[in-house]
Write a protein that holds these residues in place. Sequence first.
Motif, PDB file in Angstrom:
ATOM      1  N   ASP A 148       0.829  -1.214   0.000  1.00  0.00           N
ATOM      2  CA  ASP A 148       0.000   0.000   0.000  1.00  0.00           C
ATOM      3  C   ASP A 148       0.860   1.259   0.000  1.00  0.00           C
ATOM      4  O   ASP A 148       0.359   2.352  -0.281  1.00  0.00           O
ATOM      5  CB  ASP A 148      -0.922   0.002   1.224  1.00  0.00           C
ATOM      6  CG  ASP A 148      -1.892  -1.172   1.188  1.00  0.00           C
ATOM      7  OD1 ASP A 148      -2.177  -1.659   0.071  1.00  0.00           O
ATOM      8  OD2 ASP A 148      -2.346  -1.595   2.264  1.00  0.00           O
ATOM      9  N   LYS A 149       2.141   1.122   0.306  1.00  0.00           N
ATOM     10  CA  LYS A 149       3.030   2.289   0.348  1.00  0.00           C
ATOM     11  C   LYS A 149       3.807   2.473  -0.956  1.00  0.00           C
ATOM     12  O   LYS A 149       4.776   3.226  -0.992  1.00  0.00           O
ATOM     13  CB  LYS A 149       4.020   2.133   1.508  1.00  0.00           C
ATOM     14  CG  LYS A 149       3.348   1.998   2.875  1.00  0.00           C
ATOM     15  CD  LYS A 149       4.387   1.800   3.971  1.00  0.00           C
ATOM     16  CE  LYS A 149       3.714   1.622   5.322  1.00  0.00           C
ATOM     17  NZ  LYS A 149       4.717   1.389   6.401  1.00  0.00           N
ATOM     18  N   ARG A 150       3.402   1.775  -2.008  1.00  0.00           N
ATOM     19  CA  ARG A 150       4.155   1.910  -3.255  1.00  0.00           C
ATOM     20  C   ARG A 150       3.996   3.324  -3.833  1.00  0.00           C
ATOM     21  O   ARG A 150       2.929   3.936  -3.751  1.00  0.00           O
ATOM     22  CB  ARG A 150       3.699   0.860  -4.269  1.00  0.00           C
ATOM     23  CG  ARG A 150       2.229   0.887  -4.619  1.00  0.00           C
ATOM     24  CD  ARG A 150       1.871  -0.319  -5.490  1.00  0.00           C
ATOM     25  NE  ARG A 150       0.483  -0.312  -5.880  1.00  0.00           N
ATOM     26  CZ  ARG A 150      -0.495  -0.833  -5.149  1.00  0.00           C
ATOM     27  NH1 ARG A 150      -0.215  -1.407  -3.990  1.00  0.00           N
ATOM     28  NH2 ARG A 150      -1.747  -0.791  -5.569  1.00  0.00           N
ATOM     29  N   HIS A 151       5.093   3.821  -4.398  1.00  0.00           N
ATOM     30  CA  HIS A 151       5.101   5.180  -4.960  1.00  0.00           C
ATOM     31  C   HIS A 151       6.226   5.247  -5.976  1.00  0.00           C
ATOM     32  O   HIS A 151       7.090   4.354  -6.063  1.00  0.00           O
ATOM     33  CB  HIS A 151       5.311   6.224  -3.854  1.00  0.00           C
ATOM     34  CG  HIS A 151       6.642   6.088  -3.161  1.00  0.00           C
ATOM     35  ND1 HIS A 151       7.761   6.801  -3.548  1.00  0.00           N
ATOM     36  CD2 HIS A 151       7.039   5.308  -2.122  1.00  0.00           C
ATOM     37  CE1 HIS A 151       8.781   6.466  -2.787  1.00  0.00           C
ATOM     38  NE2 HIS A 151       8.374   5.562  -1.906  1.00  0.00           N
ATOM     39  N   PHE A 152       6.272   6.313  -6.730  1.00  0.00           N
ATOM     40  CA  PHE A 152       7.327   6.537  -7.716  1.00  0.00           C
ATOM     41  C   PHE A 152       7.567   8.043  -7.794  1.00  0.00           C
ATOM     42  O   PHE A 152       6.665   8.809  -8.165  1.00  0.00           O
ATOM     43  CB  PHE A 152       6.919   5.983  -9.085  1.00  0.00           C
ATOM     44  CG  PHE A 152       8.038   5.965 -10.078  1.00  0.00           C
ATOM     45  CD1 PHE A 152       8.955   4.926 -10.097  1.00  0.00           C
ATOM     46  CD2 PHE A 152       8.187   6.992 -10.996  1.00  0.00           C
ATOM     47  CE1 PHE A 152       9.986   4.903 -11.012  1.00  0.00           C
ATOM     48  CE2 PHE A 152       9.219   6.980 -11.909  1.00  0.00           C
ATOM     49  CZ  PHE A 152      10.125   5.934 -11.923  1.00  0.00           C
ATOM     50  N   ASP A 153       8.758   8.472  -7.444  1.00  0.00           N
ATOM     51  CA  ASP A 153       9.077   9.899  -7.362  1.00  0.00           C
ATOM     52  C   ASP A 153      10.300  10.210  -8.217  1.00  0.00           C
ATOM     53  O   ASP A 153      11.232   9.396  -8.324  1.00  0.00           O
ATOM     54  CB  ASP A 153       9.366  10.317  -5.908  1.00  0.00           C
ATOM     55  CG  ASP A 153       8.178  10.050  -5.003  1.00  0.00           C
ATOM     56  OD1 ASP A 153       7.038  10.229  -5.470  1.00  0.00           O
ATOM     57  OD2 ASP A 153       8.389   9.652  -3.849  1.00  0.00           O
ATOM     58  N   VAL A 154      10.292  11.386  -8.820  1.00  0.00           N
ATOM     59  CA  VAL A 154      11.441  11.927  -9.533  1.00  0.00           C
ATOM     60  C   VAL A 154      11.783  13.251  -8.859  1.00  0.00           C
ATOM     61  O   VAL A 154      11.016  14.214  -8.936  1.00  0.00           O
ATOM     62  CB  VAL A 154      11.149  12.126 -11.031  1.00  0.00           C
ATOM     63  CG1 VAL A 154      12.368  12.712 -11.733  1.00  0.00           C
ATOM     64  CG2 VAL A 154      10.729  10.804 -11.672  1.00  0.00           C
ATOM     65  N   VAL A 155      12.930  13.304  -8.197  1.00  0.00           N
ATOM     66  CA  VAL A 155      13.310  14.465  -7.387  1.00  0.00           C
ATOM     67  C   VAL A 155      14.545  15.107  -8.014  1.00  0.00           C
ATOM     68  O   VAL A 155      15.599  14.462  -8.119  1.00  0.00           O
ATOM     69  CB  VAL A 155      13.607  14.055  -5.932  1.00  0.00           C
ATOM     70  CG1 VAL A 155      13.956  15.276  -5.094  1.00  0.00           C
ATOM     71  CG2 VAL A 155      12.415  13.306  -5.342  1.00  0.00           C
ATOM     72  N   PRO A 156      14.458  16.398  -8.453  1.00  0.00           N
ATOM     73  CA  PRO A 156      15.653  17.068  -8.993  1.00  0.00           C
ATOM     74  C   PRO A 156      16.695  17.263  -7.895  1.00  0.00           C
ATOM     75  O   PRO A 156      16.373  17.573  -6.750  1.00  0.00           O
ATOM     76  CB  PRO A 156      15.111  18.409  -9.492  1.00  0.00           C
ATOM     77  CG  PRO A 156      13.636  18.220  -9.611  1.00  0.00           C
ATOM     78  CD  PRO A 156      13.252  17.223  -8.574  1.00  0.00           C
ATOM     79  N   VAL A 157      17.966  17.083  -8.281  1.00  0.00           N
ATOM     80  CA  VAL A 157      19.056  17.272  -7.335  1.00  0.00           C
ATOM     81  C   VAL A 157      19.856  18.532  -7.616  1.00  0.00           C
ATOM     82  O   VAL A 157      20.767  18.863  -6.871  1.00  0.00           O
ATOM     83  CB  VAL A 157      20.009  16.064  -7.342  1.00  0.00           C
ATOM     84  CG1 VAL A 157      19.594  15.011  -6.413  1.00  0.00           C
ATOM     85  CG2 VAL A 157      20.222  15.551  -8.743  1.00  0.00           C
ATOM     86  N   GLY A 158      19.528  19.289  -8.676  1.00  0.00           N
ATOM     87  CA  GLY A 158      20.106  20.595  -8.884  1.00  0.00           C
ATOM     88  C   GLY A 158      21.373  20.635  -9.694  1.00  0.00           C
ATOM     89  O   GLY A 158      21.913  21.720  -9.928  1.00  0.00           O
ATOM     90  N   ASP A 159      21.935  19.507 -10.146  1.00  0.00           N
ATOM     91  CA  ASP A 159      23.161  19.532 -10.937  1.00  0.00           C
ATOM     92  C   ASP A 159      22.935  18.964 -12.343  1.00  0.00           C
ATOM     93  O   ASP A 159      23.821  18.374 -12.940  1.00  0.00           O
ATOM     94  CB  ASP A 159      24.276  18.751 -10.234  1.00  0.00           C
ATOM     95  CG  ASP A 159      23.868  17.312  -9.935  1.00  0.00           C
ATOM     96  OD1 ASP A 159      22.690  16.971 -10.192  1.00  0.00           O
ATOM     97  OD2 ASP A 159      24.709  16.529  -9.467  1.00  0.00           O
ATOM     98  N   GLY A 160      21.724  19.151 -12.826  1.00  0.00           N
ATOM     99  CA  GLY A 160      21.394  18.632 -14.146  1.00  0.00           C
ATOM    100  C   GLY A 160      20.930  17.196 -14.147  1.00  0.00           C
ATOM    101  O   GLY A 160      20.705  16.606 -15.207  1.00  0.00           O
ATOM    102  N   THR A 161      20.776  16.602 -12.980  1.00  0.00           N
ATOM    103  CA  THR A 161      20.291  15.221 -12.867  1.00  0.00           C
ATOM    104  C   THR A 161      19.121  15.194 -11.889  1.00  0.00           C
ATOM    105  O   THR A 161      18.816  16.190 -11.221  1.00  0.00           O
ATOM    106  CB  THR A 161      21.400  14.278 -12.380  1.00  0.00           C
ATOM    107  OG1 THR A 161      21.846  14.707 -11.090  1.00  0.00           O
ATOM    108  CG2 THR A 161      22.578  14.264 -13.344  1.00  0.00           C
TER     109      THR A 161
END
Length: 523
Positions: free
Chosen positions: A169-182
Motif C-alpha cells: 500500500d506504500k508503493r510510490h514513484f518519485d522523480v526528485v531534482p538534485v540541482g546539478d542537471g540530474t
Amino acid sequence: MFEDSATGALTAMIADSYRQESALIGRRLAAVAELLGRRTSEAEAEDPDCGYMIVTGLQRTSAEVAAAMNLSPGIASALVADAEALDSRFPKVMAVLMAGETDWRTVQIILKRTNLVRDPSVVAALDGRLSAGVGRWQSWSRKRVVDTVDAAVRALDPDAIRERESAEDKRHFDVVPVGDGTAKVDGTLDAESAVIVDERIASLARGVCPQDPRTLDQRRADAVAAMAKGLALACRCPACAGADTPTPTMGEACGARAVINVIADQFTVLGAGDKPGYLAGFGVVDAEVVRRMAERATLRVLTPPSVTPEQMKRYQPTAAVERFVRMRDLTCRFPGCDRPAERCDLDHTIPFNHVDPSSGGHTVADNLKCLCRQHHRLKTFHDGWRDLQLPDGTVVWTSPTGRVYRTAPGGVELFPRLGPPACVEPKPRRRNPSRERDRRIVRTREKNRALRPVNIAHRRLESARKHEIQNRKDGNRRRRTALLMARHRRSATPYLRWIDEPDQPEALPPDWRPPQGPDEPPF
C-alpha cells in the motif's frame, strides 16, 4: 607476522579468527543481556511501574555499553535490543553463535526478519528450526539467508505475512531534482512489477555492443529513458555513433513482453495451501501474490527432466534441463555469491569432453550448476579450485589451500520436492505375535490335512514294492537252492515246474503297481 606462514595456514588463520570472532560476539551479547537483566531488576526494585521512569533499565544498560565500547547512544541501544531479543527469543540460535558455528551477520538477519513475530510458540518453533539449519549457512549469501528466514516466518506465522503484505500500500514513484542537471528516481513497486522493470532495463542495457564506453550502471540509467520512449538503447561507441537513431519496433512501442519465473507449491497455486513461493530475481513472495500471478501465467510442472542419450552428449542443454537447473539453484552456486541464476552460466561440473562426448561430462541436471561469469572463469581457468556435485545438488568446493565449502541448491532448500527422494525410515509394522502364531497353526493344519491321504498312499505303495521285491528275491533263492539239491535233471513233474521258470527281476519299474485283489481297495 606471517612471512614464514604457508598459504594454507593463512586461510586457516582467517577462518579460525572469524569463528573466534563469532564466538566472542556471542559471549559479548550474552554479557549485555545479563547486564540488562540486572539493571532492569534494579529499576523494577525502585519502581514496579518502571516503564515511566526517567532512566529505565534499558537506558542504564545502553549508557554502560556505549561507554565500554565507545559507541553512540543509538548504536548502543540497538546492540542492547539485539542482545535482549537474542537471549529471550532465540536462545538456541544464540548458543550456535557462541559456539562459533554461525556469524553475527546471519544472526542479525534472523533478528530483523522475525521482529514481527510475537506469538511465543511461533518464536520457539522458529528458534528450533533456524538453529538446526543455521550451521549449514556458512557459504550462503545474504539474500539467500533472507529468503530462507522469510520462508520459515511465512510458513509459521500467517499474521506476519499480512503485515508484510501491507507494505504494497506504500508503493510510490518519485522523480526528485538534485540541482546539478540530474534527478533522483525513487519508488516502491510491487514485486512482480519491480522484476519486470528490472528485467526490461537489463535487457536494454545488454543490447549495445561491447565497445560502448559507458559503465553498466550508466547504461541502465540511460535505458530508463529509452524504455519510457519505447526505443532501443543507442550505442555510443565510435563505430555506432553515426548510425541512425533507433526506431521503435512494434514490440518496443507497446512495451516488450517480459518473462518472469515463479516457483510455487502446487497446493499454493490451487488455493489449498499458503506456502510462500519464490519470484526469480526478487525472492520469497506470499501465497496470495503467487496466486495472483498464476491467474495469467503459463504453468509448468517443474520436475527433473528426462534426457535422451543423444541429448546428454550435446554441449548445450535442452530447454527443460536449463529451466530445471536454474529453478533448482536460484543463485550462483559459488560460496557466498547471490547473483540470480537467470544471469548465470550453466557449468559442467565434470567438464564436457568435446572430443569424445560419450566418455563423460554429460549434459544432465546432475552434472550442471549455475555459476556467474566471474566464478565460472575462476573455476575454469584457475587450477586451484575443485568442485564435486552430489546427487542431491549439493556442490562441495575445495579451495586452493584445501579448505572445503558446501553449497546446497536454494530451490531444494525452499521446495524439498525439487531434490531427490529422501531416505525415509520404514515405519514399524504393527504385529500381534499371538494372532500370527494362530494363523501359522491354521495353515499348518490345513497343509497336514491335504497331505495326509497322499502320504498314506505313498507309504502303502512303498511297502508293497518292498514286499514284492522281497518275495521275488525269496522265490529266486528257493529256485536256485532246489536246483542245487536236485541231483538229477530237471523233471517234468507238475509239482516241480516252477523250478524250470526263469528268475524274476529283482528291480521294479517306476510305474509298478501291486495287483488288486477282489476285496482290496485300489491304490
